[in-house]
Design an enzyme around this catalytic site. Structure first.
Site, PDB file in Angstrom:
ATOM      1  N   TYR A  67       1.207  55.857 -11.554  1.00 34.69           N
ATOM      2  CA  TYR A  67       2.495  55.447 -12.141  1.00 34.69           C
ATOM      3  C   TYR A  67       2.680  56.133 -13.491  1.00 34.69           C
ATOM      4  CZ  TYR A  67       6.115  52.486 -14.282  1.00 34.69           C
ATOM      5  OH  TYR A  67       7.257  52.037 -14.920  1.00 34.69           O
ATOM      6  N   THR A 108      11.506  41.791 -15.099  1.00 36.66           N
ATOM      7  CA  THR A 108      12.479  42.202 -14.073  1.00 36.66           C
ATOM      8  C   THR A 108      11.833  41.933 -12.709  1.00 36.66           C
ATOM      9  OG1 THR A 108      11.601  44.450 -13.849  1.00 36.66           O
ATOM     10  CG2 THR A 108      13.256  44.111 -15.570  1.00 36.66           C
ATOM     11  N   ILE A 137      16.745  46.239 -15.572  1.00 35.22           N
ATOM     12  CA  ILE A 137      17.253  47.029 -16.697  1.00 35.22           C
ATOM     13  C   ILE A 137      18.612  47.654 -16.366  1.00 35.22           C
ATOM     14  CG2 ILE A 137      16.807  49.102 -18.088  1.00 35.22           C
ATOM     15  CD1 ILE A 137      13.767  48.388 -17.845  1.00 35.22           C
ATOM     16  N   SER A 197      21.175  47.638  -9.471  1.00 31.95           N
ATOM     17  CA  SER A 197      21.269  46.369  -8.739  1.00 31.95           C
ATOM     18  C   SER A 197      20.427  45.263  -9.345  1.00 31.95           C
ATOM     19  CB  SER A 197      20.866  46.583  -7.271  1.00 31.95           C
ATOM     20  OG  SER A 197      19.537  47.062  -7.202  1.00 31.95           O
ATOM     21  N   ASN A 209      17.515  55.734 -14.181  1.00 28.02           N
ATOM     22  CA  ASN A 209      16.741  54.511 -14.393  1.00 28.02           C
ATOM     23  C   ASN A 209      16.010  53.983 -13.159  1.00 28.02           C
ATOM     24  OD1 ASN A 209      16.270  51.767 -15.791  1.00 28.02           O
ATOM     25  ND2 ASN A 209      17.538  51.227 -14.023  1.00 28.02           N
ATOM     26  N   SER A 214       8.500  54.844 -19.869  1.00 22.96           N
ATOM     27  CA  SER A 214       7.705  53.606 -19.980  1.00 22.96           C
ATOM     28  C   SER A 214       6.704  53.803 -21.100  1.00 22.96           C
ATOM     29  CB  SER A 214       6.955  53.370 -18.667  1.00 22.96           C
ATOM     30  OG  SER A 214       5.951  52.387 -18.821  1.00 22.96           O
TER      31      SER A 214
END
Ligand SMILES: NC(=O)c1ccc[n+]([C@@H]2O[C@H](COP(=O)([O-])OP(=O)(O)OC[C@H]3O[C@@H](n4cnc5c(N)ncnc54)[C@H](OP(=O)(O)O)[C@@H]3O)[C@@H](O)[C@H]2O)c1
Length: 242
Positions: free
Chosen positions: A154, A189, A21, A18, A89, A141
């Site tokens: 993360y 993003t 990336i 949506s 993703n 990442s």
């Protein structure tokens, strides 16, 4: 449309389609002539993307719903008769100092970035191994390769993706199934929209990567000849130091 692409008429499932990336990957792969299965929670975004691109199907939902990953694969097979590529993703980022980080948000991040990604990865490689063909592309990442203060949790989710990908690649060596991790540095993003200070400011990056840069890189991975494996690909803005 680039009708010369080897990807023409192949089918890809893209999670997190949506925005950012995922949406850029959908546009790029659609231009290559691929048929797509799109998923995310924001249905209006997916509906408008679906109108813009070529042939696609969509299934909205929270990726942490345990049955959704398998349903996405099943939808590709039912609607298009095949599934060649899975772009694993969807993801979120939560960072913060020891005193401030919200452990409930961290656990939610682990469910999205790790648990849901693992479920989809196994659904994908079980299918791919059965048909001895297919490519799983996991969005890791730069923080799947190194740690920064305040970002250990993360980074841990992305290290987990790297470990699973490498284990799967080893297990699948000698088959026609490919597993790749894409490792972006800073991409502009919506991922950091909730941060008090945007990383473009704190990292002093005036030209971050754009989602289209990652989409082109994923297209490059997918268009390699059958004998080539690119297990990891790090892509960074020129100004990014760490
Ligand atoms: N931006 C960067 O600098 C950067 C760098 C390295 C890696 N990455 C990774 O790139 C991937 C894509 O992020 P992005 O930068 O494109 O960010 P983004 O624009 O925020 O996109 C994130 C996508 O994930 C989906 N998503 C999040 N939580 C979900 C949930 N619970 N269920 C279903 N879908 C969910 C969102 O869709 P809905 O909200 O509509 O559900 C959205 O489509 C992530 O894995 C991220 O960790 C990003």
């Amino acid at each position: 449309m680039n009708s010369a692409s080897t990807l023409k008429d192949q089918v890809a499932v893209i999670t997190g389609a949506s925005s950012g990336i995922g949406a850029a990957v959908a546009r790029n792969l659609s231009q290559a002539g691929m048929k797509l299965v799109l998923t995310a929670r924001r249905s209006e975004r997916i509906d408008s993307l679906a109108k813009e691109i070529g042939e696609s199907a969509s299934l909205m939902g929270d990726i942490t719903e345990p049955s959704l990953p398998q349903k996405l694969l099943d939808l590709a097979l039912q609607r298009f008769g095949r599934c060649d590529v899975i772009c694993n993703n969807a993801g979120v980022v939560d960072v913060g100092p020891i005193e401030e980080i919200d452990i409930e948000r961290v656990c939610r991040m682990v469910r999205i970035n790790v648990e849901a990604a693992f479920r989809l990865a196994y659904a994908a490689v079980r299918h791919f191994k059965r048909i001895n063909q297919g490519h799983l592309v996991n969005t890791s990442s730069i923080l799947g390769t190194k740690v920064r203060p305040t970002a250990g949790a993360y980074a841990g989710t992305k290290y987990a993706i790297e470990a699973l990908s490498e284990g799967l690649r080893m297990e699948l060596a000698g088959t026609n199934v490919k597993v790749s991790c894409i490792e972006p540095g800073l991409v502009l993003t919506e991922l950091h929209n909730h941060w008090k200070v945007h990383p473009t400011k704190s990292m002093n990056i005036s030209s971050p990567l754009q989602p289209e840069d990652i989409a082109r890189t994923i297209r490059f991975l997918l268009e390699q000849p059958a004998h080539i494996r690119i297990p990891r690909l790090l892509i960074m803005p020129g100004e990014q130091q760490l």
